[in-house]
Design a protein around this motif. Structure first.
Motif, PDB file in Angstrom:
ATOM      1  N   PHE A 264       0.843  -1.182   0.000  1.00 53.75           N
ATOM      2  CA  PHE A 264       0.000   0.000   0.000  1.00 53.75           C
ATOM      3  C   PHE A 264       0.884   1.239   0.000  1.00 53.75           C
ATOM      4  O   PHE A 264       2.110   1.160   0.112  1.00 53.75           O
ATOM      5  CB  PHE A 264      -0.918   0.000   1.225  1.00 53.75           C
ATOM      6  N   LYS A 265       0.250   2.381  -0.113  1.00 52.06           N
ATOM      7  CA  LYS A 265       1.001   3.629  -0.138  1.00 52.06           C
ATOM      8  C   LYS A 265       1.765   3.831   1.158  1.00 52.06           C
ATOM      9  O   LYS A 265       2.892   4.337   1.167  1.00 52.06           O
ATOM     10  CB  LYS A 265       0.054   4.811  -0.383  1.00 52.06           C
ATOM     11  N   ARG A 266       1.195   3.391   2.268  1.00 51.59           N
ATOM     12  CA  ARG A 266       1.812   3.614   3.574  1.00 51.59           C
ATOM     13  C   ARG A 266       2.173   2.328   4.310  1.00 51.59           C
ATOM     14  O   ARG A 266       2.464   2.370   5.497  1.00 51.59           O
ATOM     15  CB  ARG A 266       0.888   4.459   4.456  1.00 51.59           C
ATOM     16  N   ALA A 294       2.841  -3.885   8.320  1.00 50.49           N
ATOM     17  CA  ALA A 294       3.230  -2.634   8.964  1.00 50.49           C
ATOM     18  C   ALA A 294       2.662  -1.485   8.157  1.00 50.49           C
ATOM     19  O   ALA A 294       2.673  -1.518   6.914  1.00 50.49           O
ATOM     20  CB  ALA A 294       4.748  -2.524   9.088  1.00 50.49           C
ATOM     21  N   PHE A 295       2.165  -0.450   8.857  1.00 49.72           N
ATOM     22  CA  PHE A 295       1.591   0.721   8.209  1.00 49.72           C
ATOM     23  C   PHE A 295       2.070   1.975   8.925  1.00 49.72           C
ATOM     24  O   PHE A 295       2.046   2.045  10.166  1.00 49.72           O
ATOM     25  CB  PHE A 295       0.061   0.671   8.244  1.00 49.72           C
ATOM     26  N   ASN A 296       2.508   2.958   8.145  1.00 51.83           N
ATOM     27  CA  ASN A 296       2.885   4.256   8.681  1.00 51.83           C
ATOM     28  C   ASN A 296       1.664   5.170   8.638  1.00 51.83           C
ATOM     29  O   ASN A 296       1.173   5.518   7.553  1.00 51.83           O
ATOM     30  CB  ASN A 296       4.040   4.855   7.868  1.00 51.83           C
ATOM     31  N   PHE A 303       1.588   1.329  12.841  1.00 54.45           N
ATOM     32  CA  PHE A 303       0.776   0.176  13.234  1.00 54.45           C
ATOM     33  C   PHE A 303       1.415  -1.082  12.664  1.00 54.45           C
ATOM     34  O   PHE A 303       1.737  -1.146  11.479  1.00 54.45           O
ATOM     35  CB  PHE A 303      -0.650   0.327  12.702  1.00 54.45           C
ATOM     36  N   THR A 304       1.621  -2.088  13.503  1.00 58.06           N
ATOM     37  CA  THR A 304       2.217  -3.343  13.068  1.00 58.06           C
ATOM     38  C   THR A 304       1.405  -4.511  13.607  1.00 58.06           C
ATOM     39  O   THR A 304       0.755  -4.405  14.656  1.00 58.06           O
ATOM     40  CB  THR A 304       3.676  -3.485  13.552  1.00 58.06           C
ATOM     41  N   PHE A 305       1.457  -5.612  12.889  1.00 62.23           N
ATOM     42  CA  PHE A 305       0.856  -6.845  13.401  1.00 62.23           C
ATOM     43  C   PHE A 305       1.686  -8.031  12.934  1.00 62.23           C
ATOM     44  O   PHE A 305       2.292  -8.017  11.865  1.00 62.23           O
ATOM     45  CB  PHE A 305      -0.606  -6.990  12.961  1.00 62.23           C
ATOM     46  N   ASP A 306       1.734  -9.052  13.774  1.00 58.00           N
ATOM     47  CA  ASP A 306       2.458 -10.288  13.493  1.00 58.00           C
ATOM     48  C   ASP A 306       1.671 -11.416  14.155  1.00 58.00           C
ATOM     49  O   ASP A 306       1.719 -11.587  15.377  1.00 58.00           O
ATOM     50  CB  ASP A 306       3.881 -10.205  14.034  1.00 58.00           C
ATOM     51  N   LEU A 307       0.925 -12.158  13.350  1.00 58.11           N
ATOM     52  CA  LEU A 307      -0.005 -13.166  13.854  1.00 58.11           C
ATOM     53  C   LEU A 307       0.471 -14.554  13.454  1.00 58.11           C
ATOM     54  O   LEU A 307       0.917 -14.766  12.320  1.00 58.11           O
ATOM     55  CB  LEU A 307      -1.410 -12.916  13.304  1.00 58.11           C
ATOM     56  N   LYS A 308       0.359 -15.507  14.382  1.00 54.29           N
ATOM     57  CA  LYS A 308       0.789 -16.884  14.116  1.00 54.29           C
ATOM     58  C   LYS A 308      -0.170 -17.848  14.795  1.00 54.29           C
ATOM     59  O   LYS A 308      -0.527 -17.670  15.960  1.00 54.29           O
ATOM     60  CB  LYS A 308       2.206 -17.143  14.646  1.00 54.29           C
TER      61      LYS A 308
END
Length: 720
Positions: A264-266, A294-296, A303-308
């Motif tokens: 995405f753009k960000r 991850a998004f700026n 904002f970040t996410f890491d799902l497992k």
């Protein structure tokens, strides 16, 4: 003397080869549109240039023509300005920015270079993949059609020796707009022996970074799943997203793996996973899902996410995926600026350990952290104000084993440093913390606890340096600290600080517990020394020795933390780096019996063709860290390049305490200018109630230039 001439050739050079990025943005299916490059004048250089009475321009002898990033070389070029006809007598070479080269014995092109004929044509992509033909026709300013074609990325020898692989075809059409190659009547040959026949075959132009199609297949053999084949297929869903599906089939498993990516753009996201039906658990639907991104955001937020997650404890090990023993999923929002720091996150843990019950671990965790710095002029120094919130929950509601805890911490601290004319540096810190706890499902502790912890410390450093005659510099820095804390109560459960480490990072801390659920109490003293030597030829050595003394022992420190008693173990740490590629780092805790309770040693050596690294870990038994037996383990990784084509890799992990291996592996890679083959063999010896020892064999073969990026001249073979 060579002659120069500036000519307006009606965009002839711009259209003589595949167009650049500007042309790739034309509407699909529409006629080629003009680009700024077409309006550029061409520069012609030759030994002799003249115009005939019929107004025909002739350039002879070492002819070179330039326009933009296009260069044309020939022995003779004839250009009729009235008819627009362009004749090139060879050898003819047309280069565009080093990405595409068109070679021919001669060429005859019509007005606008929309159509024409090239005799003895050969097209080379990125100086590696080449398409050779008897002749080529250019049509519609977009298509180049080759007849009686041989395509390969292998080095072609003049002595007639066949390349390792080639594609022979009756006709090949190159679409310069879509950057695709269409083969008709194609044979895939190895050493000129036909292996596969394809009536029609489409391959992406090697200059195209992303295109829908098959990726490099691989063979995977394991003792549990047998021999299987993975055939990934890549879908280009647009300029900013794609999907890869990977069927994996063997006699004991049917698996569909997938990977989705989008930019995405960000920010960006990535999703990995697989769905499986196998004979290991025949009545179960198995699989896994990993997602990260991850998004700026605006105002500096990120904002970040890491799902497992996985279907069962053994799936990742069974299918050669990252060997986690706990799956940590996190969603976080943060903003870091010069004087403020903010971060909040929600974390979920999924245990894959046989020794743990999912209902009894703190599986749901919430954290919030905020800190603000101020620089008051009245008292000088720096003031830090902070707020920390933490909560963790277990899914069990049983007493004690289902304990849930929430905590809020308010913290204020003042820090200031002074450097005296003698070189002595003094660091002062003064602060206080207020912790409030809410405890549920544990009858052994009160439900509400408020705790205050004032603290103060003074640290003295006296750095000294000495310059040696050899040019090396030595730095010696004695350190001493006096500290004090007063904890109003420690009647709270310890869930976060169950593991403690004593190292250079917390030598001068007033609390060496990793989290505020436990704080050190009473007066403390620290003595230590830092030493460093920086050699003139790249050598570097660092060493730290330190010890902590306290008025009262803290019984909550673990046996192997090195912090039990009124005097800690002696912390010894060092690093060494040499100019010839050696590095060594070690840390240990030496107790009063002159034996190590915990030690770690890392070593590495790296050269152009060889690298070797190893780690050794030692720890005494510590029931508080779930280590009932001593830990003595060594890990080794190595790489050795035999020559420009052969590369070997190996790794090993061995349990010295039990005198048995944990995991071994060996990998071999062969690569030349047109083929890359990888083979890896590994054996996992560990076992549990859900995981059995297994042996794995993997093999892939890729055609460089089409399936993977090639090495070009680095791997050029000899024709002798």
């Amino acid at each position: 003397m060579r002659l120069l001439s500036c000519l307006f050739l009606s965009g002839a050079l711009a259209l003589a080869v595949p167009q650049s990025a500007g042309a790739q943005n034309q509407p699909a299916g529409g006629p080629p549109q003009s680009t700024p490059q077409e309006e550029e004048p061409a520069l012609l250089v030759a030994d002799r240039i003249f115009i005939t009475p019929q107004r025909v321009l002739v350039a002879e002898g070492n002819v070179e023509a330039f326009q933009g990033d296009i260069k044309v070389t020939a022995q003779r070029i004839t250009y009729d300005r009235d008819t627009g006809e362009l004749l090139l007598e060879g050898p003819v070479r047309i280069d565009q920015g080093g990405a595409t080269t068109l070679l021919a014995d001669s060429a005859e092109l019509d007005s606008g270079i929309q159509n024409g004929l090239l005799i003895g044509a050969r097209m080379v992509f990125q100086q590696q993949v080449q398409i050779a033909s008897v002749q080529a026709k250019r049509a519609a300013g977009r298509y180049t059609q080759f007849s009686k074609v041989s395509a390969t990325s292998c080095h072609v020898c003049a002595n007639g020796k066949p390349p390792i692989w080639q594609i022979r075809a009756r006709k090949v059409t190159h679409d310069q707009l879509e950057r695709q190659l269409y083969f008709e009547g194609a044979q895939f040959r190895i050493l000129d022996f036909p292996v596969f026949y394809f009536p029609y075959l489409r391959l992406p132009d090697p200059t195209l970074d992303r295109a829908t199609g098959f990726l490099v297949p691989s063979v995977r053999t394991t003792s549990q799943l047998g021999t299987g084949l993975k055939v990934p297929y890549f879908f280009k869903l647009g300029d900013h997203k794609d999907l890869t599906l990977t069927p994996y089939v063997s006699s004991k498993t049917k698996t569909l793996g997938f990977r989705y990516r989008q930019a995405f753009k960000r920010g960006r996201i990535r999703i990995l996973g697989a769905y499986t039906k196998d004979d290991l658990q025949p009545d179960e639907q198995r699989g896994y899902l990993f997602a990260d991104g991850a998004f700026n955001l605006r105002d500096g937020y990120r904002f970040t996410f890491d799902l497992k997650t996985t279907s069962d404890d053994a799936y990742l090990a069974d299918y050669g995926l990252p060997n986690f023993d706990r799956l940590r999923s996190e969603v976080a929002l943060e903003r870091i600026k010069r004087d403020t720091a903010f971060r909040t996150s929600f974390i979920h843990y999924q245990t894959l350990r046989d020794s743990e019950d999912q209902d009894e671990i703190p599986s749901r965790v919430f954290d919030l952290y905020y800190q603000k710095r101020h620089f008051p002029t009245a008292v000088g120094g720096e003031v830090r104000l902070g707020f920390v919130a933490h909560a963790h929950e277990r899914t069990s509601d049983e007493d004690i084993v289902g304990r849930d805890v929430a905590r809020a911490t308010f913290d204020a601290e003042w820090l200031r440093s002074w450097i005296f004319t003698t070189g002595l540096r003094a660091d002062a810190r003064l602060g206080a913390s207020v912790d409030t706890f809410n405890i549920r499902h544990d009858s052994g502790f009160p439900s509400q606890v408020t705790r205050t912890t004032p603290r103060a410390a003074l640290t003295l450093r006296y750095p000294m340096s000495r310059r040696e005659k050899s040019g090396a510099t030595q730095v010696l820095e004695p350190i001493a600290q006096v500290g004090w804390t007063h904890v109003s109560t420690n009647d709270v459960p310890i869930d976060e600080s169950t593991f403690q480490e004593f190292d250079q990072g917390n030598l001068l801390s007033l609390s060496r517990f990793p989290a505020p659920d436990r704080r050190e109490d009473g007066a403390t003293g620290v003595v230590g020394i830092n030493w460093a030597r920086y050699g003139a030829k790249g050598w570097r050595a660092l060493a730290t020795v330190g010890q902590v003394f306290r008025a009262d022992a803290d019984p909550e420190f673990n046996v192997t933390s090195g912090l039990q008693g009124t005097a800690s173990d002696l912390l010894i740490a060092g690093q060494l780096e040499t100019a010839n590629g050696w590095s060594l780092a070690g840390r240990g805790l030496l107790n009063g019996d002159f034996s190590f309770a915990k030690a770690e040693l890392r070593a590495a050596w790296s050269q152009e063709t060889t690298s070797l690294s190893g780690t050794y870990v030692w720890q005494e038994p510590d029931p508080a860290e779930n280590a009932e037996d001593e830990i003595s383990e060594v890990r080794v990784n190595g790489r050795y390049r035999i020559d420009q084509n052969w590369l070997t890799r190996a790794f090993a992990r061995y349990d010295l305490a039990e005198s048995e291996p944990i995991r071994y592996g060996l990998g071999v890679t062969y690569q030349n200018e047109c083929v890359q083959a990888n083979m890896i063999v590994s054996r996992r010896f560990t076992s549990s109630s859900s995981i059995e020892p297994s042996t794995e064999f993997g093999f892939t073969v890729a055609l460089t230039g089409y399936s993977v990026e090639g090495g070009g001249q680095q791997f050029k073979r000899r024709c002798s």
